[in-house]
Each structure stands twice: as structure tokens, then as C-alpha cells.
Design a protein around this motif. Structure first.
Motif, PDB file in Angstrom:
ATOM      1  N   ARG A 156      44.798  10.639  51.565  1.00 54.30           N
ATOM      2  CA  ARG A 156      44.676  11.870  52.337  1.00 54.30           C
ATOM      3  C   ARG A 156      44.917  13.095  51.448  1.00 54.30           C
ATOM      4  N   TYR A 159      41.924  13.580  49.297  1.00 55.11           N
ATOM      5  CA  TYR A 159      40.845  14.171  50.084  1.00 55.11           C
ATOM      6  C   TYR A 159      41.072  15.666  50.269  1.00 55.11           C
ATOM      7  N   LEU A 160      42.311  16.043  50.635  1.00 57.16           N
ATOM      8  CA  LEU A 160      42.615  17.455  50.858  1.00 57.16           C
ATOM      9  C   LEU A 160      42.465  18.277  49.580  1.00 57.16           C
ATOM     10  N   SER A 161      42.723  17.652  48.433  1.00 53.71           N
ATOM     11  CA  SER A 161      42.592  18.367  47.165  1.00 53.71           C
ATOM     12  C   SER A 161      41.127  18.597  46.793  1.00 53.71           C
ATOM     13  N   VAL A 163      38.589  19.076  49.275  1.00 54.16           N
ATOM     14  CA  VAL A 163      37.817  19.650  50.383  1.00 54.16           C
ATOM     15  C   VAL A 163      38.243  21.091  50.660  1.00 54.16           C
ATOM     16  N   ASP A 164      37.268  21.911  50.939  1.00 50.73           N
ATOM     17  CA  ASP A 164      37.512  23.287  51.356  1.00 50.73           C
ATOM     18  C   ASP A 164      37.953  23.287  52.817  1.00 50.73           C
ATOM     19  N   GLY A 165      39.075  23.933  53.090  1.00 50.06           N
ATOM     20  CA  GLY A 165      39.664  23.875  54.418  1.00 50.06           C
ATOM     21  C   GLY A 165      38.802  24.458  55.507  1.00 50.06           C
ATOM     22  N   LEU A 166      38.096  25.535  55.237  1.00 49.98           N
ATOM     23  CA  LEU A 166      37.302  26.203  56.275  1.00 49.98           C
ATOM     24  C   LEU A 166      36.011  25.449  56.577  1.00 49.98           C
ATOM     25  N   GLN A 168      35.075  22.335  55.406  1.00 50.57           N
ATOM     26  CA  GLN A 168      35.187  20.872  55.364  1.00 50.57           C
ATOM     27  C   GLN A 168      34.130  20.231  54.471  1.00 50.57           C
ATOM     28  N   ASN A 171      35.317  21.456  47.918  1.00 48.17           N
ATOM     29  CA  ASN A 171      35.642  22.756  47.341  1.00 48.17           C
ATOM     30  C   ASN A 171      34.911  22.922  46.005  1.00 48.17           C
ATOM     31  N   ASP A 216      34.074  33.505  59.811  1.00 49.00           N
ATOM     32  CA  ASP A 216      34.552  32.137  59.575  1.00 49.00           C
ATOM     33  C   ASP A 216      33.806  31.144  60.468  1.00 49.00           C
ATOM     34  N   GLN A 220      31.558  27.915  59.319  1.00 41.68           N
ATOM     35  CA  GLN A 220      31.776  26.573  59.858  1.00 41.68           C
ATOM     36  C   GLN A 220      30.507  26.002  60.469  1.00 41.68           C
TER      37      GLN A 220
END
Length: 323
Positions: A156, A159-161, A163-166, A168, A171, A216, A220
């Protein structure tokens, strides 16, 4: 002498009693099988977790009593123990369990079954011949669940490192890593690959008119449509702000143009509702396939960006292929 012999017999009987008591109460499973896989010993651990008593199962065939066992695979393991006269191990990571026992561990109560490590031991007679085999079954549920949870947490975090948070999507850092890998793959195998760079038209005006939260929402929505349009081999990322990149593996420029136009039309036809206001957007796209004279991925990216610039100069809401 008779007294001494009686004392020795009593001592031996006590030792045997202690041994039997230990076998029955030890917190591991112990099963002894003869050469035909008939059960000769079934200790308390096995009884408690299977619900089958030692007296009712003694002398019966293990694989007939538990038809869910992986018979062919497990028999091969056991035959190797007889043949090599050496122990064998079965880890929960290789096969989560042998016996379908429920998990009653208080710490890992959410596990549906008992994770097990199993040791297979050869047992010899007084003549040295291997006549029986012992299965020692260890409950390793706590260890297994903790390791699986740690693995899941690490996956996890990874994955978070990436992926761009806004949006998805990937990044920029990870997407550029994918870009380099695809360029290296082309250098090695020569497979056709195309890059599509796209930009949301007049995005500043959207922010100025409806606010940054609306902007934003637009990002998305566009990201969601991009993601739904991808194949498994494609790689899409948010390059920065309102700009995105899509790497199309094994795709010549003509096919990439088809992808770009289909994506452009989907986004043009989409509608975004924000605070009871309808927002419609378009995108501009630049396409470039890898060419033999390109020496690195930066040149590939720069030419795709140049095609995107030409699309904007041509009035936006269009796709341009770099020649």
C-alpha cells in the motif's frame, strides 16, 4: 535384584506415561503414518482441531479420512522422505495449510483458517528400516497474519508513493520511470511504442470562473475517463497541473491517433456537475512514436510536447501527430 528390577520397570513405566502425556498435550499436531498412509498416532492437538478422536481414526487411511488433502502432492513429499531418509518441510508460504482447521487464535481471530508449517520426519524400526513417517503440524497463524499484514502495508505504501492523490493516476516521478523503461524496451527489442501528451483546454479559466475545487473535479473526471480507456499494458500519469501523459506499448502512431481521438471525443461529450453548475471541457493532444534517431527518452517526450503545442496552436480540442 527383584526389587531393583521392579524399580527399573516402574521408572520405565513412569517415563512412558510422561512421554504419552506430553505427546497428547503438546501444542503441536503429531500424526504417525505407516507405509500405506494409515494413521498410527493422532494426538490431542489433532483431535481438538479436527473433532476426530484417536480411537476412531487409528488404523484408517489419512487420505480417505480427509479427502480434501492434496493427495498427489503430499504423497510425493512423503515418498521423498522414505526414499532419501531425510526430513522435509512444508511452509505456510508454500501452501497456507494442509489440514482444514479453523483458527481460534485470539490475536488473529479474523483469519478464517489455521496457517500451518508442517515437518515430515522419517521414523525407523529397531533394524534401522524406515517404516513410518511423522507429521508435525505447527500453528503459525499469528506469524503468517502479521507477515501478510506487513506485506500488505508495504504494498500500500509503495502504491501511494507511485500515485497522484488527486487524479489516482501515476505521479510524475513514477510515470517518468515507466517512460524510461518503455524507451529501454524499444532500444532492446525495437517494438513500436507511442506517447500521447494531453492538456485540459482553458483550465485557468475554469479555475477562475468556478473555483479551484471545481478545477479539481475536472481533473478527476478527465483522469477517470483516461483510466477507463487504457489497456493493461498502457501507462498513464499526471505530468503536472492539467497535463497528462499516456504511454501506449506496442502501438504505432496511427493507432495512437485513433486512441487519442476516441479519448478526446469522450471527454468532449462528458458533463461535470459542480454545485448545480454544468461544466464541459475539451482537451488537446500531441502524439509521437519512438523513432530510430532518438537517443534518449527526453527527446521522445520533447517531441510529444511539441505536437501538443501544435494542437493548441491549431485551435485546441484536436490531436496532432509529430512527423
Amino acid at each position: 535384584m527383584a526389587t531393583d528390577q521392579k524399580a527399573a520397570d516402574n521408572s520405565a513405566m513412569n517415563e512412558l506415561h510422561w512421554l504419552i502425556d506430553m505427546v497428547q498435550t503438546i501444542e503441536v499436531g503429531l500424526v504417525v503414518l505407516d507405509r500405506d498412509f494409515n494413521i498410527q498416532l493422532w494426538n490431542g492437538f489433532m483431535e481438538n482441531h479436527s473433532g476426530v478422536s484417536p480411537n476412531s481414526i487409528k488404523g484408517k487411511n489419512l487420505f480417505e479420512q480427509f479427502d480434501y488433502l492434496p493427495a498427489k502432492w503430499l504423497k510425493q513429499k512423503m515418498e521423498s522422505v522414505y526414499l532419501l531418509e531425510n526430513r522435509a518441510f512444508i511452509s505456510w508460504e508454500q501452501r497456507p495449510f494442509i489440514f482444514q482447521f479453523k483458527n481460534y487464535r485470539p490475536i488473529t481471530g479474523r483469519a478464517d483458517f489455521m496457517y500451518q508449517n508442517v515437518t515430515l520426519l522419517p521414523l525407523s524400526s529397531l533394524t534401522g528400516e524406515i517404516t513410518h513417517i511423522s507429521m508435525i503440524v505447527y500453528d503459525v497463524t499469528d506469524v503468517a497474519i502479521n507477515k501478510l499484514q506487513l506485506k500488505s502495508a508495504n504494498e500500500r505504501l509503495e502504491y501511494l508513493s507511485q500515485v497522484d492523490g488527486l487524479s489516482q493516476l501515476y505521479n510524475r516521478r513514477h510515470w517518468e520511470h515507466c517512460l524510461q523503461k518503455e524507451f529501454d524496451r524499444y532500444a532492446r527489442y525495437g517494438s513500436e511504442t507511442s506517447l500521447v501528451m494531453l492538456d485540459i483546454d482553458h483550465f485557468k479559466a475554469i479555475n477562475d470562473t468556478y473555483g479551484h475545487q471545481a478545477g479539481d473535479r475536472v481533473i478527476q473526471n478527465v483522469s477517470h475517463i483516461i483510466k477507463k480507456s487504457l489497456r493493461e499494458t498502457d501507462c498513464a500519469g499526471r505530468y503536472g497541473g492539467e497535463e497528462f501523459g499516456v504511454i501506449l506499448a506496442n502501438t504505432p502512431a496511427a493507432n495512437a491517433l485513433f486512441f487519442a481521438e476516441r479519448l478526446r471525443k469522450k471527454i468532449e461529450q462528458s458533463e461535470i456537475m459542480y454545485e448545480e453548475q454544468l461544466i464541459k471541457v475539451t482537451i488537446s493532444l500531441g502524439i509521437c512514436d519512438i523513432k530510430p534517431d532518438m537517443t534518449d527518452s527526453d527527446i521522445w517526450l520533447a517531441q510529444a510536447d511539441q505536437a501538443l503545442y501544435q494542437a493548441k496552436e491549431s485551435g485546441r480540442n484536436c490531436s496532432v501527430t509529430q512527423q
